[in-house]
Write a protein that holds these residues in place. Structure first.
Motif, short mmCIF file in Angstrom:
data_model
loop_
_atom_site.label_atom_id
_atom_site.label_comp_id
_atom_site.label_asym_id
_atom_site.label_seq_id
_atom_site.Cartn_x
_atom_site.Cartn_y
_atom_site.Cartn_z
N GLN A 437 -111.82 -15.72 35.11
CA GLN A 437 -112.76 -15.30 36.13
C GLN A 437 -112.09 -14.40 37.17
O GLN A 437 -112.68 -13.41 37.62
CB GLN A 437 -113.37 -16.52 36.81
CG GLN A 437 -114.46 -16.21 37.82
CD GLN A 437 -115.68 -15.57 37.17
OE1 GLN A 437 -116.06 -15.93 36.06
NE2 GLN A 437 -116.29 -14.62 37.87
N PHE A 438 -110.84 -14.71 37.54
CA PHE A 438 -110.19 -13.96 38.62
C PHE A 438 -109.87 -12.51 38.24
O PHE A 438 -109.54 -11.70 39.10
CB PHE A 438 -108.92 -14.68 39.10
CG PHE A 438 -107.86 -14.86 38.03
CD1 PHE A 438 -106.98 -13.85 37.70
CD2 PHE A 438 -107.73 -16.08 37.37
CE1 PHE A 438 -106.01 -14.02 36.72
CE2 PHE A 438 -106.75 -16.26 36.38
CZ PHE A 438 -105.90 -15.23 36.06
N GLN A 439 -109.98 -12.16 36.95
CA GLN A 439 -109.71 -10.79 36.53
C GLN A 439 -110.96 -9.91 36.50
O GLN A 439 -110.86 -8.68 36.52
CB GLN A 439 -109.09 -10.78 35.12
CG GLN A 439 -107.69 -11.32 35.02
CD GLN A 439 -107.07 -11.03 33.66
OE1 GLN A 439 -107.75 -10.93 32.65
NE2 GLN A 439 -105.75 -10.88 33.64
N ARG A 467 -108.98 -11.27 28.01
CA ARG A 467 -107.81 -11.32 28.88
C ARG A 467 -107.14 -9.95 28.99
O ARG A 467 -106.81 -9.32 27.98
CB ARG A 467 -106.84 -12.35 28.30
CG ARG A 467 -105.57 -12.79 29.06
CD ARG A 467 -104.65 -11.79 29.59
NE ARG A 467 -103.31 -12.34 29.86
CZ ARG A 467 -102.61 -12.08 30.91
NH1 ARG A 467 -103.05 -11.26 31.84
NH2 ARG A 467 -101.41 -12.62 31.05
N ALA A 468 -106.97 -9.46 30.22
CA ALA A 468 -106.34 -8.17 30.47
C ALA A 468 -104.86 -8.37 30.79
O ALA A 468 -104.49 -9.30 31.49
CB ALA A 468 -107.05 -7.47 31.63
N TYR A 469 -104.01 -7.49 30.26
CA TYR A 469 -102.57 -7.56 30.51
C TYR A 469 -101.97 -6.17 30.50
O TYR A 469 -102.61 -5.24 29.99
CB TYR A 469 -101.92 -8.47 29.45
CG TYR A 469 -101.74 -7.82 28.09
CD1 TYR A 469 -100.51 -7.31 27.68
CD2 TYR A 469 -102.82 -7.68 27.21
CE1 TYR A 469 -100.35 -6.71 26.44
CE2 TYR A 469 -102.67 -7.08 25.97
CZ TYR A 469 -101.43 -6.61 25.59
OH TYR A 469 -101.26 -6.00 24.36
N PRO A 470 -100.77 -5.95 31.11
CA PRO A 470 -99.88 -6.92 31.74
C PRO A 470 -100.34 -7.27 33.15
O PRO A 470 -101.26 -6.65 33.69
CB PRO A 470 -98.55 -6.18 31.78
CG PRO A 470 -98.94 -4.75 31.97
CD PRO A 470 -100.19 -4.57 31.15
N ASP A 471 -99.67 -8.24 33.73
CA ASP A 471 -99.96 -8.64 35.11
C ASP A 471 -99.13 -7.84 36.11
O ASP A 471 -99.62 -7.45 37.16
CB ASP A 471 -99.70 -10.14 35.27
CG ASP A 471 -100.52 -10.96 34.30
OD1 ASP A 471 -101.76 -10.95 34.42
OD2 ASP A 471 -99.94 -11.59 33.40
N PRO A 526 -102.80 -16.63 38.33
CA PRO A 526 -103.95 -16.57 39.25
C PRO A 526 -103.55 -16.26 40.68
O PRO A 526 -104.23 -15.51 41.39
CB PRO A 526 -104.57 -17.96 39.13
CG PRO A 526 -104.12 -18.48 37.82
CD PRO A 526 -102.75 -17.93 37.63
N ARG A 527 -102.41 -16.80 41.10
CA ARG A 527 -101.97 -16.58 42.48
C ARG A 527 -101.49 -15.14 42.66
O ARG A 527 -101.69 -14.54 43.72
CB ARG A 527 -100.88 -17.58 42.84
CG ARG A 527 -100.62 -17.61 44.33
CD ARG A 527 -99.91 -18.83 44.78
NE ARG A 527 -99.65 -18.75 46.21
CZ ARG A 527 -98.90 -19.60 46.89
NH1 ARG A 527 -98.38 -20.64 46.27
NH2 ARG A 527 -98.71 -19.44 48.19
N ILE A 528 -100.85 -14.57 41.65
CA ILE A 528 -100.44 -13.17 41.73
C ILE A 528 -101.65 -12.27 41.86
O ILE A 528 -101.69 -11.35 42.70
CB ILE A 528 -99.59 -12.79 40.50
CG1 ILE A 528 -98.17 -13.35 40.65
CG2 ILE A 528 -99.54 -11.27 40.31
CD1 ILE A 528 -97.27 -13.11 39.46
#
Length: 594
Positions: A437-439, A467-471, A526-528
């Motif tokens: 959700q956070f993305q 899911r999206a990457y990289p972070d 999630p925190r990043i």
């Protein structure tokens, strides 16, 4: 109690007429988990990682995660009976209660009635890899760029630890002081490091580094030369250079030649991750850096299906060809990846931050296009350019994925996503796992920003809702290394260099947290994202410079303001990291963090 009775019963049964001496192969069988526990684990994993949740940072114990991973006792019994009837001896349930160990005369094949219960069958042979000798610097270069051994990258020593620390805003005197802090790198095959060469590196390129506190957790310290030995040397060198003073474990749990390049490595990954997730707290790393990986099982499966349906080549021919390539298709089944993901969740629940390299082949490949010297290679390159092939474990939603950057003309004021004709930093979207959700809002903004730009792939080439990457990303191009008894001032380390760099930096964030009596970061993604969204530019520096990461294809994901699939949120900025991740919102910050 029921489980204990079953184990005793089967152990007694195997002792009658079954000789352990005739069994020569140690086998571990992963047994299907209970679905309600799998769902509970997922829920708890996100809860302990959400800084706004009451459970944040309340990591679980070894026994608590065992209860969540455990298979049903009746199904464990069925698997044990099958192993006994297959001629195996010494059959026993592992302490994690989700796998069965046995000594077998050969690798058992699951029968129809047992196949649904068995996620994997892992056999371990200690056949040490012996590869052709080739200088390590040449191996590293040939994997990513067609450079001759004597050719240097632009600018000597341009990626030394001191220069990179200045780039990240890190004090040169920063050291770990907490004795309980622990970081780890892992690999298989020839993976390892020569400690005398590591000392050579520190003396020449990192004189400010304290003597690296490196230990091995098995008798396998690596075999030089070897591709995975190069990986192990990069990993150890850069996690210790940036996580200075942190006790470091170098782990190699399988030296079989089958684990050096092909899907034997995927099987070894499953076994190691599950074993690591079940270690006692004192032996559990707070940070684990993984450089090894490949495109996903699903991506490999699609490559071969399309090849078989559009050319005269068969699926079997395709699979064999891919297994002969350098770490292109390491995972044999979707179940295998799911078991690894469950181990990642177990580690996150226990407080471990797992990092994975986003790859060196842009959004299409592990390393780059296939060889044009064969018809099958040319055909697979054509097919691969028509779709994005995400990497695993980088595309897993349960780890932190790290991309790579370089400096234009050796100038740290001009960072850009690493991109060359034959290789580029990897990134994109998972082919399997949904987007957290956070993305969602950030990724939607990214697509709005790049809409209509040249190179943006059509939507049928990727799953933009996954899911999206990289972070995040870090420097990886033009780093020094000592290997094969010599030192080279400037090689392309790839995301195998940027990932342990970020791992070492996060170990120092953990050090600050531990010294305050806080829990380790654990699953920090999630925190990043929350920090980068709410405080842009403070903890990570965004990279917006244009870079073509198409790696020989027509499509790629362009760079943009904010998050993008090239470098994520950008590279670390130490003062902001310490401010936002070194403490928790309810606690007052120290003067150094403000």
């Amino acid at each position: 109690m029921l489980l204990a009775v079953l184990v005793v019963f089967v152990a007694a049964w195997t002792s009658e007429g079954r000789s352990v001496d005739r069994a020569s192969l140690r086998v571990t069988v992963g047994v299907r988990r209970q679905s309600h526990n799998v769902d509970k684990m997922e829920e708890l994993f996100w809860a302990v990682s959400d800084v706004g949740h009451p459970f944040y940072g309340k990591h679980l114990t070894q026994e608590e995660t065992r209860a969540l991973r455990a298979a049903h006792p009746t199904e464990l019994e069925q698997v044990q009976r099958w192993l006994v009837t297959s001629g195996c001896a010494d059959v026993s349930v592992l302490g994690s209660r989700d796998a069965v160990d046995a000594m077998c005369p050969s690798r058992p094949t699951p029968t129809d009635h047992i196949d649904d219960l068995v996620d994997y069958v892992y056999s371990r042979r200690e056949a040490v890899y012996r590869g052709p000798h080739q200088p390590a610097v040449q191996r590293l270069r040939e994997r990513r760029q067609p450079l001759s051994l004597g050719q240097a990258w632009p600018g000597q020593n341009n990626g030394t630890p001191a220069r990179q620390r200045e780039f990240y805003g890190m004090p040169s005197t920063l050291r770990s002081t907490n004795a309980s802090n622990l970081q780890m790198v892992w690999g298989c095959g020839t993976f390892g490091v020569n400690l005398s060469e590591l000392a050579m590196y520190d003396e020449k390129y990192c004189p400010e580094c304290p003597k690296a506190n490196v230990q091995f957790d098995t008798s396998h310290h690596g075999h030089e030369p070897g591709d995975n030995f190069d990986e192990g040397t990069l990993d150890t060198t850069y996690i210790t250079s940036f996580g200075m003073g942190v006790r470091t474990i170098v782990s190699n749990t399988n030296t079989s030649s089958s684990t050096e390049e092909g899907d034997g490595q995927g099987a070894a990954t499953v076994y190691f991750m599950e074993s690591l997730a079940d270690r006692p707290a004192k032996d559990l790393p707070l940070v684990l850096s993984l450089s090894l990986g490949s495109i996903t099982f699903g991506a490999c499966d699609q490559l071969c299906k399309v090849l078989a349906s559009t050319t005269s080549h068969t699926y079997t021919e395709c699979y064999k060809y891919l297994q002969d390539q350098r770490q292109v298709c390491l995972y044999a089944t979707a179940r295998q990846q799911d078991r690894i993901n469950t181990a990642f969740k177990s580690l996150g629940l226990r407080g471990t931050t797992v990092l994975g390299a986003s790859g060196d082949g842009g959004p299409h490949w592990s390393f780059g296009p296939f060889s044009p010297g064969t018809e099958i290679g040319k055909a697979l390159t054509r097919i691969g350019c028509q779709r994005m092939s995400p990497l695993f474990p980088a595309s897993s939603p349960y780890i932190l994925a790290v991309g790579g950057i370089t400096w234009v003309n050796d100038d740290p004021a001009s960072p850009v996503a690493w991109n060359q004709h034959e290789g580029s930093t990897g990134g994109g979207f998972s082919d399997v796992w949904p987007m957290p959700q956070f993305q969602k809002s950030t990724v939607a903004e990214y697509f709005q920003r790049v809409s209509g730009q040249p190179g943006v792939p059509p939507k049928d080439q990727y799953v933009g809702t996954n899911r999206a990457y990289p972070d995040v990303a870090a420097f990886m191009d033009g780093v020094p290394l000592c290997i094969d008894g010599r030192c080279e001032d400037s090689i392309c380390g790839g995301t195998s260099a940027s990932t342990p760099t970020v791992a070492g930096i996060l170990s120092l964030v953990n050090d600050a947290r531990l010294n305050k009596g806080l829990s380790p970061l654990g699953f920090v993604v999630p925190r990043i994202w929350q920090t980068a969204q709410e405080y842009p530019g403070e903890a990570f520096t965004d990279i917006t410079a244009a870079a073509n990461t198409s790696t020989g294809c027509a499509t790629y994901f362009p760079a943009a303001e904010g998050w993008d699939p090239q470098t994520g949120w950008g590279y670390p900025h130490w003062p902001g990291l310490l401010k936002h991740l070194g403490t928790d919102p309810a606690l007052p910050r120290t003067q150094a963090e403000q």
